[in-house]
Design an enzyme around this catalytic site. Structure first.
Site, PDB file in Angstrom:
ATOM      1  N   ASP A  70     -48.308  20.052  72.913  1.00 27.82           N
ATOM      2  CA  ASP A  70     -49.302  21.112  73.017  1.00 27.82           C
ATOM      3  C   ASP A  70     -50.666  20.452  73.220  1.00 27.82           C
ATOM      4  O   ASP A  70     -50.766  19.460  73.922  1.00 27.82           O
ATOM      5  CB  ASP A  70     -49.232  22.012  71.781  1.00 27.82           C
ATOM      6  CG  ASP A  70     -49.621  23.454  72.075  1.00 27.82           C
ATOM      7  OD1 ASP A  70     -50.694  23.647  72.690  1.00 27.82           O
ATOM      8  OD2 ASP A  70     -48.882  24.368  71.698  1.00 27.82           O
ATOM      9  N   GLU A 100     -44.218  32.309  80.685  1.00 23.65           N
ATOM     10  CA  GLU A 100     -43.678  30.971  80.443  1.00 23.65           C
ATOM     11  C   GLU A 100     -42.427  30.702  81.270  1.00 23.65           C
ATOM     12  O   GLU A 100     -41.448  30.133  80.793  1.00 23.65           O
ATOM     13  CB  GLU A 100     -43.411  30.756  78.947  1.00 23.65           C
ATOM     14  CG  GLU A 100     -44.650  30.962  78.096  1.00 23.65           C
ATOM     15  CD  GLU A 100     -44.405  30.750  76.611  1.00 23.65           C
ATOM     16  OE1 GLU A 100     -43.301  30.284  76.249  1.00 23.65           O
ATOM     17  OE2 GLU A 100     -45.313  31.050  75.819  1.00 23.65           O
TER      18      GLU A 100
END
Length: 289
Positions: free
Chosen positions: A196, A121
């Site tokens: 998301d 990430e």
């Protein structure tokens, strides 16, 4: 069906993701990326099934040949529920071992559009791919650290996809399987979490799970926020529409990143939730790879 979200499977997933309603089975499939595992829930009986898989799994989708197609860290696999075996069919990012596959959808022509991401990430190595007719091609969209989506508008002409860490939702025009233009659809404001997984309902509105945002949002096709559904846990990863009328919303959630104190305050973190969406979803397609 409850108007407010209620847990239907308290499995405590580390990173529940990728819910998809499989009409031929009248069942909901989803994954726990970090377990890693594939799950199946039959709402008519309450039956629950789980399969361990050999690598992080971002999504699972029904195949036109029977069985399922799953996106593992190592690539796209055929998944046989009878044996639990995974068979690799495409490895689009074999040269990027730090990446993994993260979210996906099936277009009307059976093509799988799926994203990748940097598992750490940090780096902008996540891309959106299209797999159809044995050909897996980069769509050419700019790379980001964490992709989410994509999802299609009802007419298939608009592709929604997220730069999750950048808190941006993008909308791209699609013609004949190719992206032709991209525009900013919505920004998620500071403090509201991160966009998301997305899904689209029969009215063309976009539903977005908010990671660290305690909510699901619904946007109209112009990008205007028109509804917010509060959730009893912080990390909502994606919504799928299911049931015989496609009006039940199923939401996957995650316990990833929560402290012991946060987990104690959110005992349902990682559960699968369901609620009355108040609108029908779109009928899903089967993958033809």
């Amino acid at each position: 069906m409850a108007l407010s979200p209620e847990p239907v499977w308290e499995l405590g997933a580390t990173l529940g993701e990728g819910p998809v309603w499989v009409a031929r089975e009248a069942a909901l499939w989803f994954v726990d990326i970090k377990a890693p595992a594939i799950h199946r829930f039959d709402p008519s009986t309450g039956a629950k099934q789980s399969w361990d898989v050999p690598a992080q799994v971002g999504w699972v989708l029904p195949s036109s040949e029977g069985g399922m197609i799953a996106g593992l860290q190592s690539g796209v696999h055929r998944f046989d529920p009878a044996s639990g075996r995974c068979e690799l069919i495409h490895a689009p990012e074999a040269g990027r071992p730090g990446n993994r596959l993260n979210d996906a959808t099936v277009a009307a022509d059976g093509a799988i559009w799926f994203g990748s991401m940097d598992d750490a990430e940090q780096d902008d190595t996540g891309r959106i791919w299209r797999l159809h007719g044995g050909i897996c091609a980069d769509t050419g969209l700019p790379p980001v650290s964490i992709t989410n989506g994509p999802a299609f508008s009802p007419d298939g002409a608009t592709l929604y996809h997220h730069d999750t860490l950048g808190r941006k939702i993008w909308a791209s025009s699609v013609e004949n399987g190719k992206v032709t233009a991209t525009r900013l659809f919505a920004d998620i404001e500071d403090g509201a979490g991160y966009p998301d997984g997305p899904t689209v309902d029969a009215e063309g509105c976009l539903w977005v799970g908010l990671f660290a945002g305690w909510a699901v949002r619904r946007y109209d096709p112009s990008g205007r926020l028109i509804a917010t559904i509060p959730m009893p846990v912080a990390n909502i990863t994606k919504v799928a529409f299911g049931g015989s009328d496609l009006r039940t919303a199923y939401a996957t959630t995650a316990s990833k990143g929560l402290s012991e104190a946060q987990l104690a305050a959110q005992p349902l973190a990682g559960a699968l939730f369901a609620f009355d969406a108040g609108v029908a979803g779109l009928e899903g397609h089967v993958a033809r790879v």
